[in-house]
Design an enzyme around this catalytic site. Structure first.
Site, PDB file in Angstrom:
ATOM      1  N   LYS A  13       0.818  -1.226   0.000  1.00  0.00           N
ATOM      2  CA  LYS A  13       0.000   0.000   0.000  1.00  0.00           C
ATOM      3  C   LYS A  13       0.846   1.269   0.000  1.00  0.00           C
ATOM      4  O   LYS A  13       0.583   2.188  -0.751  1.00  0.00           O
ATOM      5  CB  LYS A  13      -0.911   0.053   1.237  1.00  0.00           C
ATOM      6  N   ARG A  88      -9.482   1.838   9.532  1.00  0.00           N
ATOM      7  CA  ARG A  88      -9.167   0.416   9.730  1.00  0.00           C
ATOM      8  C   ARG A  88     -10.328  -0.326  10.372  1.00  0.00           C
ATOM      9  O   ARG A  88     -10.269  -1.549  10.508  1.00  0.00           O
ATOM     10  CB  ARG A  88      -7.965   0.309  10.666  1.00  0.00           C
ATOM     11  N   ARG A 127      11.030  -7.393   4.646  1.00  0.00           N
ATOM     12  CA  ARG A 127      11.046  -5.999   5.121  1.00  0.00           C
ATOM     13  C   ARG A 127      11.650  -5.923   6.530  1.00  0.00           C
ATOM     14  O   ARG A 127      12.345  -4.970   6.863  1.00  0.00           O
ATOM     15  CB  ARG A 127       9.614  -5.430   5.126  1.00  0.00           C
ATOM     16  N   ARG A 133      11.558  -2.669  11.103  1.00  0.00           N
ATOM     17  CA  ARG A 133      10.347  -2.106  11.691  1.00  0.00           C
ATOM     18  C   ARG A 133       9.990  -2.910  12.923  1.00  0.00           C
ATOM     19  O   ARG A 133      10.005  -4.138  12.904  1.00  0.00           O
ATOM     20  CB  ARG A 133       9.196  -2.164  10.671  1.00  0.00           C
ATOM     21  N   ARG A 144      -1.480  -8.368  13.050  1.00  0.00           N
ATOM     22  CA  ARG A 144      -1.923  -7.383  12.061  1.00  0.00           C
ATOM     23  C   ARG A 144      -2.737  -8.040  10.938  1.00  0.00           C
ATOM     24  O   ARG A 144      -3.716  -7.478  10.471  1.00  0.00           O
ATOM     25  CB  ARG A 144      -0.702  -6.631  11.511  1.00  0.00           C
TER      26      ARG A 144
HETATM   27  P1  AMP Z   1       0.669   0.545   9.062  1.00  0.00           P
HETATM   28  O1  AMP Z   1       1.919   1.255   8.672  1.00  0.00           O
HETATM   29  O2  AMP Z   1      -0.565   1.079   8.365  1.00  0.00           O
HETATM   30  O3  AMP Z   1       0.781  -0.950   8.961  1.00  0.00           O
HETATM   31  O4  AMP Z   1       0.412   0.875  10.611  1.00  0.00           O
HETATM   32  C1  AMP Z   1       1.354   0.506  11.606  1.00  0.00           C
HETATM   33  C2  AMP Z   1       0.694   0.516  12.985  1.00  0.00           C
HETATM   34  O5  AMP Z   1       0.211   1.829  13.283  1.00  0.00           O
HETATM   35  C3  AMP Z   1      -0.524  -0.378  13.139  1.00  0.00           C
HETATM   36  O6  AMP Z   1      -0.176  -1.730  13.407  1.00  0.00           O
HETATM   37  C4  AMP Z   1      -1.221   0.276  14.330  1.00  0.00           C
HETATM   38  O7  AMP Z   1      -0.533   0.007  15.534  1.00  0.00           O
HETATM   39  C5  AMP Z   1      -1.006   1.750  14.024  1.00  0.00           C
HETATM   40  N1  AMP Z   1      -2.083   2.308  13.170  1.00  0.00           N
HETATM   41  C6  AMP Z   1      -1.934   2.848  11.912  1.00  0.00           C
HETATM   42  N2  AMP Z   1      -3.111   3.260  11.419  1.00  0.00           N
HETATM   43  C7  AMP Z   1      -4.039   2.980  12.378  1.00  0.00           C
HETATM   44  C8  AMP Z   1      -5.450   3.143  12.466  1.00  0.00           C
HETATM   45  N3  AMP Z   1      -6.156   3.662  11.451  1.00  0.00           N
HETATM   46  N4  AMP Z   1      -6.064   2.738  13.607  1.00  0.00           N
HETATM   47  C9  AMP Z   1      -5.382   2.206  14.639  1.00  0.00           C
HETATM   48  N5  AMP Z   1      -4.053   2.005  14.614  1.00  0.00           N
HETATM   49  C10 AMP Z   1      -3.369   2.379  13.497  1.00  0.00           C
END
Ligand code: AMP
Length: 192
Positions: A13, A88, A127, A133, A144
Site C-alpha cells: 500500500k 481500519r 522488510r 520495523r 496485524r
Molecule cells: P501501518 O503502517 O498502516 O501498517 O500501521 C502501523 C501501525 O500503526 C498499526 O499496526 C497500528 O498500531 C497503528 N495504526 C496505523 N493506522 C491505524 C489506524 N487507522 N487505527 C489504529 N491504529 C493504526
C-alpha cells in the site's frame, strides 16, 4: 479526491500510494507513517503509541481520528488525499465520513490491493530484515493480519454498501506492474 487504499499488511500500500500521488494529484497520507514519525521524534503521542505499534495492536479510535483530522487540515490536502491505513474499522470509517461531510466532501473511491498470504508473509519477513520495523516480527505480523481480516475487510463492504466504487487490483508482481494495474483500475472508473 479522497481515495482509500486497502490491502493486508505487506500488500504494498505504501509504495503504491506514493506512486499514485502523481496520477491523482493529491498527497499520500499514511497513518502508520504519521505514528512512526511521532514515535521516532519521541513526542508525548509517540511515546504513548510506541508499545501498540510494536505489538501490531490498533491505536484507539479517538486518538487516530485526531491525528488524521489534523493531517487533512494541512494545505497540501485541500484537494484530497490517498489514505493508507485509515480507516481500519467501521467505527473509524463512520468518523471519517462525518469529518469529510463537515467540509462537503466524501470518499470518492476505494482501491483494494489483493495479495495471497504466503506472498505477504514472505514480503514482511524480507522488510523486517531490511527496515527493522518494530512490528515486522512473527507475533505482530500474525496480529496485524488477523486484525485486517476481522476489522478492516468489513470496512470495504461498508463502503460498497454506501455505493462508493470499490476497485480491486492484483498486488502480486513487481512494483511497476502493480502500479500499472492500479492506474488502469482508477482510469476505468474515471477517477485517474
Ligand atoms: P501501518 O503502517 O498502516 O501498517 O500501521 C502501523 C501501525 O500503526 C498499526 O499496526 C497500528 O498500531 C497503528 N495504526 C496505523 N493506522 C491505524 C489506524 N487507522 N487505527 C489504529 N491504529 C493504526
Amino acid at each position: 479526491m479522497i481515495c482509500l487504499l486497502f490491502g493486508p499488511p505487506g500488500s504494498g500500500k505504501g509504495t503504491q500510494a506514493e506512486l499514485l500521488t502523481a496520477a491523482l494529484g493529491v498527497p499520500h497520507v499514511s497513518t502508520g507513517d504519521l505514528l512512526r514519525a511521532e514515535a521516532a521524534a519521541g513526542t508525548a503521542l509517540g511515546r504513548g503509541v510506541a508499545p501498540l505499534l510494536a505489538a501490531g495492536e490498533l491505536v484507539p479510535d479517538e486518538l487516530m481520528q485526531q491525528v488524521l483530522e489534523q493531517r487533512l487540515r494541512a494545505p497540501d490536502a485541500a484537494r484530497g488525499a490517498i489514505l493508507d491505513g485509515y480507516p481500519r474499522t467501521v467505527r473509524q470509517a463512520r468518523a471519517l465520513d462525518a469529518c469529510l461531510a463537515r467540509t462537503g466532501r466524501r470518499v470518492d473511491v476505494v482501491l483494494v490491493l489483493g495479495v495471497d498470504e504466503t506472498t505477504l508473509i514472505g514480503r514482511l519477513v524480507h522488510r523486517a530484515a531490511e527496515q527493522h520495523r518494530a512490528d515486522d516480527n512473527p507475533a505482530s505480523i500474525a496480529e496485524r493480519l488477523a486484525g485486517y481480516r476481522q476489522l478492516t475487510e468489513p470496512v470495504i463492504d461498508y463502503y460498497r454498501g454506501k455505493g462508493v466504487p470499490v476497485l480491486e487490483a492484483n498486488g502480486t508482481g513487481d512494483v511497476d506492474t502493480v502500479h500499472r494495474r492500479t492506474v488502469r483500475a482508477l482510469e476505468s472508473a474515471g477517477v485517474a
